[in-house]
Design a protein around this motif. Structure first.
Motif, PDB file in Angstrom:
ATOM      1  N   ASN A  17       0.849  -1.188   0.000  1.00 38.08           N
ATOM      2  CA  ASN A  17       0.000   0.000   0.000  1.00 38.08           C
ATOM      3  C   ASN A  17       0.887   1.241   0.000  1.00 38.08           C
ATOM      4  O   ASN A  17       1.605   1.497   0.963  1.00 38.08           O
ATOM      5  CB  ASN A  17      -0.906  -0.021   1.239  1.00 38.08           C
ATOM      6  N   LYS A 167      -4.033 -11.662  -5.302  1.00 32.56           N
ATOM      7  CA  LYS A 167      -4.535 -10.601  -4.438  1.00 32.56           C
ATOM      8  C   LYS A 167      -3.582  -9.417  -4.482  1.00 32.56           C
ATOM      9  O   LYS A 167      -2.377  -9.586  -4.609  1.00 32.56           O
ATOM     10  CB  LYS A 167      -4.680 -11.095  -2.987  1.00 32.56           C
ATOM     11  N   ARG A 170      -5.547  -3.427  -1.069  1.00 33.13           N
ATOM     12  CA  ARG A 170      -6.721  -2.646  -1.470  1.00 33.13           C
ATOM     13  C   ARG A 170      -6.993  -1.548  -0.451  1.00 33.13           C
ATOM     14  O   ARG A 170      -6.824  -1.735   0.759  1.00 33.13           O
ATOM     15  CB  ARG A 170      -7.965  -3.553  -1.582  1.00 33.13           C
ATOM     16  N   ASN A 171      -7.446  -0.406  -0.933  1.00 30.38           N
ATOM     17  CA  ASN A 171      -7.871   0.678  -0.054  1.00 30.38           C
ATOM     18  C   ASN A 171      -9.310   0.429   0.409  1.00 30.38           C
ATOM     19  O   ASN A 171     -10.100  -0.216  -0.303  1.00 30.38           O
ATOM     20  CB  ASN A 171      -7.791   2.021  -0.775  1.00 30.38           C
ATOM     21  N   PRO A 172      -9.685   0.959   1.565  1.00 27.57           N
ATOM     22  CA  PRO A 172     -11.035   0.668   2.092  1.00 27.57           C
ATOM     23  C   PRO A 172     -12.162   1.368   1.343  1.00 27.57           C
ATOM     24  O   PRO A 172     -13.271   0.849   1.264  1.00 27.57           O
ATOM     25  CB  PRO A 172     -10.952   1.136   3.555  1.00 27.57           C
ATOM     26  N   VAL A 173     -11.909   2.578   0.806  1.00 25.71           N
ATOM     27  CA  VAL A 173     -12.985   3.351   0.171  1.00 25.71           C
ATOM     28  C   VAL A 173     -12.481   3.922  -1.147  1.00 25.71           C
ATOM     29  O   VAL A 173     -11.276   3.965  -1.426  1.00 25.71           O
ATOM     30  CB  VAL A 173     -13.474   4.507   1.085  1.00 25.71           C
ATOM     31  N   ARG A 175     -12.384   7.348  -3.350  1.00 21.84           N
ATOM     32  CA  ARG A 175     -12.530   8.800  -3.277  1.00 21.84           C
ATOM     33  C   ARG A 175     -12.945   9.305  -4.661  1.00 21.84           C
ATOM     34  O   ARG A 175     -12.099   9.559  -5.520  1.00 21.84           O
ATOM     35  CB  ARG A 175     -11.217   9.449  -2.832  1.00 21.84           C
ATOM     36  N   GLU A 249      -7.780   4.144  -8.186  1.00 28.11           N
ATOM     37  CA  GLU A 249      -8.699   4.590  -7.136  1.00 28.11           C
ATOM     38  C   GLU A 249     -10.065   3.939  -7.296  1.00 28.11           C
ATOM     39  O   GLU A 249     -10.681   3.515  -6.305  1.00 28.11           O
ATOM     40  CB  GLU A 249      -8.831   6.114  -7.194  1.00 28.11           C
ATOM     41  N   ARG A 252      -9.798   0.542  -6.057  1.00 28.02           N
ATOM     42  CA  ARG A 252      -9.216   0.505  -4.707  1.00 28.02           C
ATOM     43  C   ARG A 252      -7.850  -0.177  -4.706  1.00 28.02           C
ATOM     44  O   ARG A 252      -7.446  -0.793  -3.732  1.00 28.02           O
ATOM     45  CB  ARG A 252     -10.160  -0.171  -3.710  1.00 28.02           C
ATOM     46  N   ALA A 254      -4.176  -0.314  -4.175  1.00 25.53           N
ATOM     47  CA  ALA A 254      -3.459   0.527  -3.212  1.00 25.53           C
ATOM     48  C   ALA A 254      -2.010   0.794  -3.573  1.00 25.53           C
ATOM     49  O   ALA A 254      -1.420   1.745  -3.066  1.00 25.53           O
ATOM     50  CB  ALA A 254      -3.523  -0.113  -1.812  1.00 25.53           C
TER      51      ALA A 254
END
Length: 410
Positions: A17, A167, A170-173, A175, A249, A252, A254
């Motif tokens: 990340n 895998k 990954r970012n949680p949200v 933007r 983005e 997600r 990262a």
């Protein structure tokens, strides 16, 4: 995994990340000022065009003919992309799954594809998963071969990387404001490039120049350095930063290290590694390391030469498709000066002077590219061939095209 199936030189690329470097640098006011300077220059380009329109036409023209020419067949492009994507989405994954279950070896089934990025992704998918299936077939340590899920393959096709993994971090949200900003910046770069060509390139090259003249060629190259440098910065910012970050983005994704601080390079070897990390990773793991693997870690110079050859051929292929003619300027720059500078300006070169030499060589190369390809572009249109032979199609038209008017000759 059996020894003969292990990748050479340790594990492959590790995804973590991390943000893109420019996103971090733009939080520093001094660096963000450089971004503001480019915006100010775009405003001046727009004002210059508006003033010239009022002086010459007495009104605003705003025809954007260059952009219309470049994107006039956008629906056809979308349809073509959908067909290519569906073929890559269904055929390679289905064949790989059938092969993994039945152990029927299918060699190079995906080379019918006609799009570079998708070919590279399919190669990575097959290259990363075939050793796993062969390892299972040899050891039989699990009930069945480890075949990636279709959703994993689909995610990889859209992700901002050319290295397959089951895998990714990954970012949680998502933007969405960040996504919109990046796409707006891409649009701004397109208009920026439009004004660079309209104000700095087209007025210089649409005027007849006749046959080759050394003095005119030298002036052409040096006059093309400024637009060439601007196009280089715009291509980097629009694609490697804005476009890849926008898709990363939305997915997600990262790991945003699509490039490193290539502008601080004191050697061309470091510049090649840091300018486009996405492509460099693919070339390093699947061309350079696999070449050493096949040659049992011998012929390192040969592996480097092979990497340059693959990169030069692919870049030249892309330009030939885009321009509609074959003029291997970029290929020669890659194979001659690029490879020479890679060994001369190597990693042991340190200090500011080497960074200045790197930038000087880079700017000069951009001037050569803009000059020669622009001359060939207009020569192709001023001197079309009625019944071209293969030799005439391969021969640059600008070498023999003399479209000067009698007044120009006199």
């Amino acid at each position: 995994m059996p020894r003969h199936l292990r990748p050479p030189h340790g594990p492959g690329k590790q995804f973590v990340n991390r943000r893109s470097l420019l996103d971090e640098l733009f939080e520093v006011n001094h660096i963000r000022t450089i971004y503001h300077m480019f915006i100010a220059l775009l405003i001046l380009f727009i004002l210059s065009t508006l003033v010239v329109d009022f002086i010459d036409e007495g009104r605003l023209v705003l025809d954007f003919d260059l952009l219309v020419y470049a994107f006039g067949q956008f629906p056809l492009v979308v349809c073509t992309w959908i067909c290519m994507f569906l073929s890559v989405l269904v055929v390679p994954y289905t064949l790989f799954q059938l092969w993994a279950q039945s152990l029927i070896y299918v060699i190079c089934v995906y080379f019918y594809l006609n799009q570079v990025r998708l070919i590279m992704k399919v190669h990575s998918f097959v290259r990363e998963n075939v050793p796993r299936v062969l390892s299972w077939a040899k050891d039989k340590t699990s009930p069945g071969p480890v075949v990636p899920q279709f959703s994993q393959y689909l995610y990889f096709l859209f992700s901002s990387t050319l290295i397959y993994r089951d895998k990714y971090p990954r970012n949680p949200v998502i933007r969405w404001g960040y996504v919109a900003t990046k796409f707006l910046q891409v649009l701004g770069c397109l208009f920026y490039a439009y004004y660079v060509f309209v104000r700095l390139c087209i007025p210089q090259f649409r005027i007849s120049r006749g046959l080759f003249d050394l003095r005119a060629m030298v002036l052409c190259v040096f006059n093309s350095i400024l637009p060439g440098a601007l196009v280089l910065f715009l291509a980097f910012f629009a694609f490697l930063h804005c476009w890849l970050n926008a898709f990363a983005e939305m997915l997600r994704f990262a790991d945003r290290m699509f490039y490193k601080d290539w502008w601080n390079s004191t050697s061309f070897a470091n510049y090649y590694r840091t300018w486009n990390v996405v492509v460099h990773d693919w070339l390093y793991y699947y061309v350079y390391r696999d070449f050493l693997w096949i040659s049992q870690k011998r012929f390192r110079a040969g592996a480097m030469f092979f990497v340059f050859t693959v990169s030069a051929v692919v870049h030249e292929y892309i330009l030939a498709i885009c321009f509609g003619f074959f003029y291997p300027v970029l290929f020669c720059l890659f194979m001659c000066f690029g490879m020479m500078f890679n060994f001369i300006l190597h990693d042991k070169r340190k200090g500011p002077i080497w960074n200045i030499i790197m930038w000087t060589s880079l700017f000069l190369g951009q001037g050569v590219i803009i000059c020669l390809y622009s001359q060939e572009w207009y020569a192709q249109r001023h001197c079309p061939l009625e019944e071209p032979s293969l030799l005439e199609l391969l021969k640059p038209r600008s070498w023999s095209c003399d479209h000067r008017s009698p007044a120009d000759i006199l």
